[in-house]
Scaffold this motif. Structure first.
Motif, PDB file in Angstrom:
ATOM      1  N   PHE A 104       0.855  -1.166   0.000  1.00 34.32           N
ATOM      2  CA  PHE A 104       0.000   0.000   0.000  1.00 34.32           C
ATOM      3  C   PHE A 104       0.901   1.229   0.000  1.00 34.32           C
ATOM      4  CE2 PHE A 104      -2.207  -3.213   2.711  1.00 34.32           C
ATOM      5  CZ  PHE A 104      -3.143  -3.607   1.764  1.00 34.32           C
ATOM      6  N   VAL A 105       0.528   2.233  -0.761  1.00 40.02           N
ATOM      7  CA  VAL A 105       1.270   3.487  -0.785  1.00 40.02           C
ATOM      8  C   VAL A 105       0.389   4.527  -0.111  1.00 40.02           C
ATOM      9  CG1 VAL A 105       2.371   5.240  -2.211  1.00 40.02           C
ATOM     10  CG2 VAL A 105       2.466   2.831  -2.899  1.00 40.02           C
ATOM     11  N   LEU A 106       0.915   5.157   0.937  1.00 35.18           N
ATOM     12  CA  LEU A 106       0.179   6.126   1.736  1.00 35.18           C
ATOM     13  C   LEU A 106       0.808   7.496   1.573  1.00 35.18           C
ATOM     14  CD1 LEU A 106       0.115   4.032   5.031  1.00 35.18           C
ATOM     15  CD2 LEU A 106      -1.502   3.934   3.134  1.00 35.18           C
ATOM     16  N   GLU A 107      -0.033   8.520   1.406  1.00 32.11           N
ATOM     17  CA  GLU A 107       0.484   9.884   1.337  1.00 32.11           C
ATOM     18  C   GLU A 107      -0.621  10.869   1.680  1.00 32.11           C
ATOM     19  OE1 GLU A 107       1.346  11.411  -2.725  1.00 32.11           O
ATOM     20  OE2 GLU A 107       0.673   9.433  -3.357  1.00 32.11           O
ATOM     21  N   SER A 108      -0.201  12.074   2.034  1.00 34.18           N
ATOM     22  CA  SER A 108      -1.148  13.152   2.321  1.00 34.18           C
ATOM     23  C   SER A 108      -0.525  14.456   1.849  1.00 34.18           C
ATOM     24  CB  SER A 108      -1.446  13.219   3.825  1.00 34.18           C
ATOM     25  OG  SER A 108      -0.342  13.743   4.530  1.00 34.18           O
ATOM     26  N   ASP A 109      -1.240  15.546   2.097  1.00 31.45           N
ATOM     27  CA  ASP A 109      -0.714  16.853   1.718  1.00 31.45           C
ATOM     28  C   ASP A 109       0.577  17.177   2.461  1.00 31.45           C
ATOM     29  OD1 ASP A 109      -2.880  17.210   0.037  1.00 31.45           O
ATOM     30  OD2 ASP A 109      -4.041  18.308   1.524  1.00 31.45           O
ATOM     31  N   THR A 110       0.741  16.601   3.643  1.00 31.37           N
ATOM     32  CA  THR A 110       1.929  16.900   4.456  1.00 31.37           C
ATOM     33  C   THR A 110       2.941  15.764   4.495  1.00 31.37           C
ATOM     34  OG1 THR A 110       0.814  16.124   6.462  1.00 31.37           O
ATOM     35  CG2 THR A 110       0.641  18.480   5.946  1.00 31.37           C
ATOM     36  N   ASP A 111       2.604  14.640   3.884  1.00 31.55           N
ATOM     37  CA  ASP A 111       3.480  13.475   3.940  1.00 31.55           C
ATOM     38  C   ASP A 111       3.783  12.953   2.541  1.00 31.55           C
ATOM     39  OD1 ASP A 111       3.527  12.811   6.924  1.00 31.55           O
ATOM     40  OD2 ASP A 111       1.375  12.921   6.511  1.00 31.55           O
ATOM     41  N   SER A 134      -3.768   5.308  11.832  1.00 34.60           N
ATOM     42  CA  SER A 134      -4.542   5.385  13.068  1.00 34.60           C
ATOM     43  C   SER A 134      -5.233   6.733  13.191  1.00 34.60           C
ATOM     44  CB  SER A 134      -3.637   5.172  14.278  1.00 34.60           C
ATOM     45  OG  SER A 134      -2.838   6.317  14.499  1.00 34.60           O
ATOM     46  N   GLY A 135      -6.313   6.739  13.955  1.00 35.36           N
ATOM     47  CA  GLY A 135      -7.077   7.967  14.144  1.00 35.36           C
ATOM     48  C   GLY A 135      -6.256   9.114  14.684  1.00 35.36           C
ATOM     49  N   LYS A 136      -5.353   8.809  15.616  1.00 36.78           N
ATOM     50  CA  LYS A 136      -4.522   9.872  16.187  1.00 36.78           C
ATOM     51  C   LYS A 136      -3.715  10.557  15.087  1.00 36.78           C
ATOM     52  CE  LYS A 136      -0.846  10.626  19.551  1.00 36.78           C
ATOM     53  NZ  LYS A 136       0.044   9.992  20.522  1.00 36.78           N
ATOM     54  N   ARG A 137      -3.140   9.785  14.209  1.00 37.82           N
ATOM     55  CA  ARG A 137      -2.328  10.359  13.138  1.00 37.82           C
ATOM     56  C   ARG A 137      -3.188  11.037  12.088  1.00 37.82           C
ATOM     57  NH1 ARG A 137       2.521   6.003  12.118  1.00 37.82           N
ATOM     58  NH2 ARG A 137       3.481   6.235  14.156  1.00 37.82           N
ATOM     59  N   LEU A 138      -4.321  10.432  11.738  1.00 35.01           N
ATOM     60  CA  LEU A 138      -5.197  11.062  10.751  1.00 35.01           C
ATOM     61  C   LEU A 138      -5.716  12.401  11.271  1.00 35.01           C
ATOM     62  CD1 LEU A 138      -7.354   8.146   9.299  1.00 35.01           C
ATOM     63  CD2 LEU A 138      -5.699   9.543   8.082  1.00 35.01           C
ATOM     64  N   ARG A 139      -6.111  12.432  12.538  1.00 35.76           N
ATOM     65  CA  ARG A 139      -6.636  13.682  13.105  1.00 35.76           C
ATOM     66  C   ARG A 139      -5.553  14.751  13.195  1.00 35.76           C
ATOM     67  NH1 ARG A 139      -9.916   9.960  16.089  1.00 35.76           N
ATOM     68  NH2 ARG A 139     -12.082  10.339  15.546  1.00 35.76           N
ATOM     69  N   ALA A 140      -4.317  14.332  13.435  1.00 42.28           N
ATOM     70  CA  ALA A 140      -3.211  15.291  13.530  1.00 42.28           C
ATOM     71  C   ALA A 140      -2.776  15.789  12.158  1.00 42.28           C
ATOM     72  CB  ALA A 140      -2.023  14.656  14.244  1.00 42.28           C
ATOM     73  N   GLY A 141      -3.179  15.078  11.105  1.00 47.41           N
ATOM     74  CA  GLY A 141      -2.817  15.495   9.756  1.00 47.41           C
ATOM     75  C   GLY A 141      -1.420  15.089   9.346  1.00 47.41           C
ATOM     76  N   SER A 142      -0.770  14.221  10.133  1.00 52.41           N
ATOM     77  CA  SER A 142       0.560  13.752   9.775  1.00 52.41           C
ATOM     78  C   SER A 142       0.664  12.259  10.038  1.00 52.41           C
ATOM     79  CB  SER A 142       1.635  14.485  10.575  1.00 52.41           C
ATOM     80  OG  SER A 142       2.914  14.045  10.189  1.00 52.41           O
TER      81      SER A 142
END
Length: 115
Positions: free
Chosen positions: A77-84, A100-108
């Motif tokens: 799986f390849v994971l990425e976001s606007d900040t990662d 995890s929810g903690k990381r998703l909510r933190a945005g990182s």
């Protein structure tokens, strides 16, 4: 890409939708932890488009997360976001921990990354 622009190119991915692969386990675990999680799948607009791409959204988070899989919801799986930047994870357990929810909510997703 803005959330509204992404939605033009996506379709809702409900709990009843399945890939037939291990990605279903990732989504199932995340939905149990995060009942307000929205999952959308990229809509194929041309026959050659890759539709093994999903967007994970929490209303209270500043950033959406993109997860790509191999055909049939298979890892890696390849994971990425606007900040990662994009990172590969090889297992369901690694994907669930990273998302995890903690990381998703933190945005990182990856501690130590800077926006």
């Amino acid at each position: 890409m803005s959330r509204s622009a992404k939605r033009f190119y996506t379709v809702a991915w409900s709990a009843q939708d399945t890939t037939g692969g291990p990605l279903d386990e990732v989504f199932r675990a995340l939905r149990e932890e995060l009942p307000d999680l929205t999952i959308e799948r990229v809509r194929r607009t041309h026959p050659g488009d890759d539709d093994n791409v999903w967007w994970l959204t929490l209303a209270e988070a500043d950033s959406d997360v993109q997860i790509d899989s191999a055909e049939g919801g298979e890892p890696p799986f390849v994971l990425e976001s606007d900040t990662d930047p994009a990172r590969r994870v090889a297992t369901v357990a690694m994907a669930v921990t990273t998302l995890s929810g903690k990381r998703l909510r933190a945005g990182s997703l990856f501690p130590g990354n800077q926006p």
